[in-house]
Design a protein around this motif. Structure first.
Motif, PDB file in Angstrom:
ATOM      1  N   GLY A 116       0.807  -1.213   0.000  1.00  0.00           N
ATOM      2  CA  GLY A 116       0.000   0.000   0.000  1.00  0.00           C
ATOM      3  C   GLY A 116       0.843   1.266   0.000  1.00  0.00           C
ATOM      4  N   VAL A 117       0.238   2.359  -0.473  1.00  0.00           N
ATOM      5  CA  VAL A 117       0.920   3.655  -0.461  1.00  0.00           C
ATOM      6  C   VAL A 117       1.275   4.060   0.968  1.00  0.00           C
ATOM      7  N   THR A 118       0.386   3.755   1.904  1.00  0.00           N
ATOM      8  CA  THR A 118       0.656   4.092   3.305  1.00  0.00           C
ATOM      9  C   THR A 118       1.890   3.359   3.809  1.00  0.00           C
ATOM     10  N   SER A 119       2.023   2.071   3.464  1.00  0.00           N
ATOM     11  CA  SER A 119       3.204   1.315   3.886  1.00  0.00           C
ATOM     12  C   SER A 119       4.479   1.901   3.289  1.00  0.00           C
ATOM     13  N   LEU A 120       4.426   2.269   2.007  1.00  0.00           N
ATOM     14  CA  LEU A 120       5.594   2.896   1.374  1.00  0.00           C
ATOM     15  C   LEU A 120       5.968   4.192   2.082  1.00  0.00           C
ATOM     16  N   SER A 121       4.944   4.968   2.457  1.00  0.00           N
ATOM     17  CA  SER A 121       5.186   6.219   3.168  1.00  0.00           C
ATOM     18  C   SER A 121       5.843   5.952   4.515  1.00  0.00           C
ATOM     19  N   TYR A 122       5.342   4.942   5.246  1.00  0.00           N
ATOM     20  CA  TYR A 122       5.932   4.598   6.542  1.00  0.00           C
ATOM     21  C   TYR A 122       7.386   4.141   6.373  1.00  0.00           C
ATOM     22  N   TRP A 123       7.658   3.359   5.314  1.00  0.00           N
ATOM     23  CA  TRP A 123       9.030   2.875   5.095  1.00  0.00           C
ATOM     24  C   TRP A 123       9.990   4.030   4.874  1.00  0.00           C
TER      25      TRP A 123
END
Length: 316
Positions: A55-62
C-alpha cells in the motif's frame, strides 16, 4: 534493462550515493524515490505490475522510518524497488541487514505513534467525519508554532507557520487539529486562515476539547511541491494551562515552539521535554529561562522524531 528503458549508467545525486553507502534504510529509500521523481502511487503501480501488493501508506511509513520491511513479501518488494528506482542490486537489502532501529524506536509495527486522542478513537472519528485519512499526503518540512498564555494563566491561542511537501499528486488541503486544555469548549474556538489557505469544514468533540478543521489551498500540489501557509486557533475557553505538547506521528522536518506569557502573569519555571509515547517517561528535560523583554521561552528541534515534544511551566 529497467522498466522497459534502455540500460544506461545513471549518475545519482550525491545525497543518494551517501545514503546508499551509510544508510539508514528509510533515508536511502526516500532519497531514491525523490531522485526518480516518482509519486508513491506510481511506485505502488510499478510494484503491482510485478505482482507485489504494497500500500501507499506502507511505502510512506518505510521512507519515513515509522516501519521497516520485515515479512517475506515486504523483502520481495524491497528487491523490486531496487530495480524500479534504478539502484544497484542489494543496495537497499544490505541496509536492512544492519539491524538499526527504526525511527519509531521499535514501537509495535501494527501502527505508528499517534497523539493521545487517537488512542481513544476521538481523532480517528473526527477525521472520518471529514473524510480525511490520517496520511493526508503531506510531510512537514518546517513548523514554527507560537503559543500565547493569558493573564488568567489560560491558553489564549496559538499561531502556526507551516511548510509542507506533498508526497503524492493532487493534495489541496491540510487538516489541522487543536486539542484544548481541560474545560475547553471547542465550539467556541475560532479558526483563522491567515495566509495561503482558507478554512473548510470543521468538527469537534466537546468532551475531549478536540477541534479538527480543513485548511484549503488555492492550488493542487504535485508530488514534491512545497507549500507555505499560516493559520491559528483563538481559544481562551479553558482553565489554567501548564504545558503545551505537540505529537508527531512521522519523523523528519524542523519544529520550533515559542510560548509567550502575559506581562503580569509569569511562571516560576519553564522546561522543555520529549516523550517516546504518552505512557513513557519524559526525557531530555532542559530548563528554559523566560526572556525579560519578550516574556517568552522557546525550543527548536532540527530533526523531529516520532513521539511528543513540549514545553511545561510551573505557576507556584
Amino acid at each position: 534493462m529497467r522498466l522497459g528503458e534502455q540500460h544506461t549508467e545513471t549518475k545519482r545525486p550525491p545525497a543518494l550515493e551517501a545514503a546508499l553507502r551509510t544508510g539508514p534504510f528509510h533515508v536511502a529509500l526516500r532519497a531514491a524515490i525523490a531522485a526518480r521523481r516518482l509519486p508513491l502511487h506510481r511506485v505502488q503501480h510499478h510494484l503491482s505490475r510485478q505482482g507485489i501488493k504494497v500500500g501507499v501508506t506502507s511505502l510512506s511509513y518505510w521512507q519515513q522510518g515509522a516501519r521497516r520491511p520485515q515479512r517475506d513479501e515486504s523483502m520481495r518488494a524491497v528487491r523490486a524497488l531496487e530495480e524500479i528506482l534504478q539502484l544497484p542490486d542489494e543496495s537497499l537489502i544490505r541496509l536492512l541487514g544492519r539491524g538499526e532501529k527504526p525511527v519509531a524506536e521499535q514501537r509495535p509495527t501494527t501502527r505508528p505513534y499517534r497523539p493521545p486522542t487517537t488512542a481513544s478513537g476521538v481523532l480517528h472519528r473526527l477525521l472520518t467525519e471529514l473524510g480525511s485519512p490520517l496520511d493526508g499526503g503531506l510531510h512537514t518540512v518546517g513548523h514554527f508554532e507560537r503559543v500565547r498564555i493569558g493573564s488568567r494563566r489560560e491558553l489564549l491561542g496559538r499561531d502556526s507557520q507551516h511548510i509542507v511537501r506533498a508526497h503524492r499528486d493532487g493534495v489541496d488541503r491540510y487538516v489541522a487539529v487543536h486539542h484544548g486544555d481541560p474545560g475547553c469548549s471547542p465550539r467556541d474556538v475560532a479558526v483563522e486562515a491567515v495566509e495561503n489557505c482558507r478554512t473548510g469544514r470543521m468538527c469537534w468533540d466537546t468532551k475531549t476539547g478536540v477541534l479538527v478543521t480543513e485548511l484549503l489551498f488555492d492550488t493542487r500540489l504535485r508530488a514534491g511541491d512545497t507549500h507555505v501557509f499560516r493559520y491559528g486557533f483563538q481559544d481562551g475557553t479553558a482553565g489554567t494551562s501548564s504545558q503545551y505538547v505537540r505529537g508527531f506521528s512521522r519523523a523528519g522536518g524542523q519544529y520550533a515552539l515559542q510560548v509567550r506569557f502575559a506581562d503580569d502573569t509569569l511562571p516560576v519555571g519553564c522546561h522543555r521535554f520529549a516523550q517516546r509515547s504518552t505512557a513513557a517517561p519524559r526525557v531530555d528535560r532542559q530548563e528554559l529561562t523566560v526572556s525579560d523583554r519578550h516574556r517568552s521561552v522557546h525550543m527548536v528541534e532540527q530533526g523531529v522524531r516520532v513521539g511528543l515534544l513540549g514545553i511545561g511551566w510551573d505557576w507556584e
